[in-house]
Design a protein around this motif. Structure first.
Motif, short mmCIF file in Angstrom:
data_model
loop_
_atom_site.label_atom_id
_atom_site.label_comp_id
_atom_site.label_asym_id
_atom_site.label_seq_id
_atom_site.Cartn_x
_atom_site.Cartn_y
_atom_site.Cartn_z
N LEU A 19 32.23 44.08 -8.92
CA LEU A 19 30.93 43.68 -9.45
C LEU A 19 30.32 42.59 -8.58
O LEU A 19 29.13 42.61 -8.27
CB LEU A 19 31.10 43.20 -10.88
N MET A 20 31.15 41.63 -8.18
CA MET A 20 30.67 40.55 -7.31
C MET A 20 30.19 41.08 -5.97
O MET A 20 29.30 40.48 -5.35
CB MET A 20 31.79 39.52 -7.09
N ALA A 21 30.74 42.18 -5.50
CA ALA A 21 30.39 42.73 -4.19
C ALA A 21 29.05 43.44 -4.17
O ALA A 21 28.55 43.81 -3.10
CB ALA A 21 31.49 43.69 -3.73
N LEU A 22 28.44 43.65 -5.34
CA LEU A 22 27.14 44.30 -5.40
C LEU A 22 26.03 43.34 -4.96
O LEU A 22 26.26 42.18 -4.65
CB LEU A 22 26.88 44.80 -6.83
N THR A 23 24.82 43.84 -4.93
CA THR A 23 23.68 43.04 -4.48
C THR A 23 23.10 42.22 -5.63
O THR A 23 23.31 42.55 -6.81
CB THR A 23 22.57 43.95 -3.94
N ASN A 81 34.41 34.21 7.88
CA ASN A 81 33.95 35.32 7.04
C ASN A 81 34.21 35.05 5.57
O ASN A 81 35.11 34.30 5.20
CB ASN A 81 34.63 36.63 7.47
N LEU A 82 33.37 35.66 4.71
CA LEU A 82 33.45 35.52 3.26
C LEU A 82 33.77 36.86 2.63
O LEU A 82 33.37 37.91 3.15
CB LEU A 82 32.11 35.03 2.70
N ASN A 83 34.44 36.81 1.48
CA ASN A 83 34.71 38.02 0.73
C ASN A 83 34.36 37.80 -0.74
O ASN A 83 34.50 36.69 -1.26
CB ASN A 83 36.19 38.40 0.83
N PRO A 84 33.88 38.83 -1.43
CA PRO A 84 33.59 38.70 -2.86
C PRO A 84 34.84 38.25 -3.62
O PRO A 84 35.94 38.78 -3.40
CB PRO A 84 33.19 40.11 -3.28
N GLY A 85 34.69 37.25 -4.47
CA GLY A 85 35.81 36.71 -5.20
C GLY A 85 36.36 35.43 -4.61
O GLY A 85 37.17 34.75 -5.26
N ASP A 86 35.96 35.09 -3.38
CA ASP A 86 36.33 33.78 -2.85
C ASP A 86 35.76 32.70 -3.75
O ASP A 86 34.72 32.89 -4.41
CB ASP A 86 35.78 33.58 -1.44
N VAL A 87 36.43 31.55 -3.79
CA VAL A 87 36.00 30.46 -4.66
C VAL A 87 35.74 29.20 -3.85
O VAL A 87 36.52 28.84 -2.97
CB VAL A 87 37.08 30.17 -5.74
N VAL A 128 32.00 33.55 -4.89
CA VAL A 128 31.23 34.20 -3.83
C VAL A 128 30.99 35.65 -4.20
O VAL A 128 31.88 36.33 -4.73
CB VAL A 128 31.98 34.09 -2.49
N GLY A 129 29.78 36.12 -3.92
CA GLY A 129 29.44 37.51 -4.17
C GLY A 129 28.68 38.10 -3.01
O GLY A 129 28.55 37.50 -1.94
N GLY A 130 28.16 39.30 -3.22
CA GLY A 130 27.43 40.00 -2.17
C GLY A 130 28.38 40.70 -1.22
O GLY A 130 29.61 40.68 -1.38
N ALA A 131 27.81 41.35 -0.21
CA ALA A 131 28.63 42.09 0.75
C ALA A 131 29.50 41.13 1.55
O ALA A 131 29.09 40.00 1.84
CB ALA A 131 27.72 42.87 1.69
#
Length: 418
Positions: A67-71, A335-341, A202-205
């Protein structure tokens, strides 16, 4: 908006909030994504037919990462659908059989860390906290280090020891220097502390190694906010932090609220960013207000005792915004990934009752904190429970963050750890 779900006036979770969580129940051990409303959880896996097909897999996941990886546009669409489902006379309201299946009482749920956290970075973004610590350990004239107003200072924490609210924390063992200039000692931490913080998911692509995200772009990579307690062993920290900073004094446990409040819920409570002088470099500048009027409260409850509020602070005291933190984190191409805090660092205000740690409240152990049961503390004792709460309030609309709590357990004897 009015929901068909009964929401008490003082509830953290009105239809204007709708925080995400990951939960399971005794009857169904599978982890599911839920949304808080009143005293209930809406199990999103039971209502996926109401969402666009491209969102269904994310809503059926066991963590929030997909869900976090969505736009941001997708986050908005999903939020609008959830709000519409919860309105009076909605399709869900008219379907009694589905309502019976879709809602779980929060008191009957087991909560989990809401995302698979790959990386965790802790910042040091409260000017009042940094100034207090600098005065204690250096001097008033040299309270802030020369770099502090030029960049968001931070360090990489330990994602594996982030635990959900309600998980007890054992007092750690470590090396300390009880007497300056003498030999170090080894044993249980004596100066155990909490830190009042907020976490950003963190979210997004995902970004690629070498890519940068400036502060103006960073809003598309902020999914939501949670409460956090960054437990700290101050005596261990004092001995080990030179020259590379925090290590084992911070890695034994970090408590995270199960609730992730979407940025959209907080936007009505945005306030001006903290005035910054000197003007930051261009990559750290953003016009959008991204500080929020979030009232923060810390209570301490001794074993078999009563709860005492020992700190009242506010998120708006942060000097560096979450957008600036993210921009600085990526300026090297990290680099960042969805779910990083990202964590804010201790959030302290200007007055002594707003200091966000025992280190400050006791002013390095020179003052005692009086509790309601007439006990006193300078640092945390075994059996103490630390409870962090937060909320926004305006025009009869309340956006709450739930609780972030943990009890201090005695250190595990060495012979039991071999």
């Amino acid at each position: 908006m009015k929901s068909f779900v009964s929401v008490p006036s003082n509830s953290d979770f009105s239809i204007y909030n709708l925080p995400y969580c990951v939960f399971s129940t005794q009857q169904n051990a599978k982890k599911r994504i839920g949304v808080g409303i009143g005293q209930l959880i809406l199990d999103l896996s039971t209502v996926t037919d109401f969402f666009a097909p491209e969102f269904v897999d994310a809503l059926n996941d066991e963590v929030l990462n997909s869900l976090m990886a969505l736009t941001p546009a997708a986050w908005k669409s999903i939020r609008n659908t959830i709000q519409n489902l919860l309105l009076e006379n909605s399709e869900l309201d008219r379907n009694d059989a589905l309502k019976e299946k879709a809602f779980i009482e929060q008191k009957n749920a087991a909560f989990h860390v809401p995302a698979k956290i790959g990386d965790y970075t802790d910042f040091y973004s409260s000017i009042h906290h940094a100034t207090n610590v600098g005065i204690m350990f250096r001097s008033k004239e040299n309270a802030l280090m020369p770099n502090w107003k030029h960049l968001p200072v931070g360090y990489h924490g330990r994602a594996s020891s982030i635990v959900v609210s309600g998980t007890p924390i054992h007092r750690p063992y470590g090396q300390t220097l009880p007497v300056d200039g003498a030999d170090p000692a080894f044993g249980p931490c004596r100066l155990l502390d909490f830190e009042l913080e907020m976490a950003v998911f963190v979210g997004g692509a995902p970004t690629k190694l070498g890519e940068r995200v400036n502060a103006e772009q960073a809003v598309d990579h902020i999914f939501g906010f949670s409460l956090m307690n960054d437990w700290s062993a101050r005596d261990i920290q004092k001995w080990e932090y030179i020259p590379l900073g925090p290590f084992t004094a911070k890695n034994f446990g970090t408590t995270l609220s199960p609730w992730v409040i979407p940025v959209a819920a907080l936007e009505p409570f945005a306030v001006d960013n903290f005035p910054q002088d000197p003007t930051p470099f261009a990559y750290l500048q953003h016009k959008k207000p991204f500080n929020f009027d979030i009232v923060l409260e810390v209570s301490l409850k001794p074993q078999n005792g009563v709860e005492s509020v020992i700190c009242m602070s506010n998120y708006k005291y942060l000097y560096w915004t979450a957008l600036q933190q993210l921009a600085h984190h990526t300026v090297t191409g990290c680099n960042l990934n969805p779910g990083d805090v990202f964590a804010s660092g201790t959030i302290s205000g200007e007055t002594p009752d707003s200091y966000g740690s025992m280190l400050e409240l006791s002013w390095k152990g020179t003052k005692s904190i009086l509790l309601k049961n007439n006990e006193t503390r300078k640092f945390l004792a075994d059996g103490d429970e630390v409870i962090i709460r937060g909320y926004c309030q305006k025009d009869n609309v309340r956006i709450g963050f739930g609780e972030c709590s943990g009890v201090v357990l005695p250190a595990i004897p060495l012979e039991q750890c071999t």
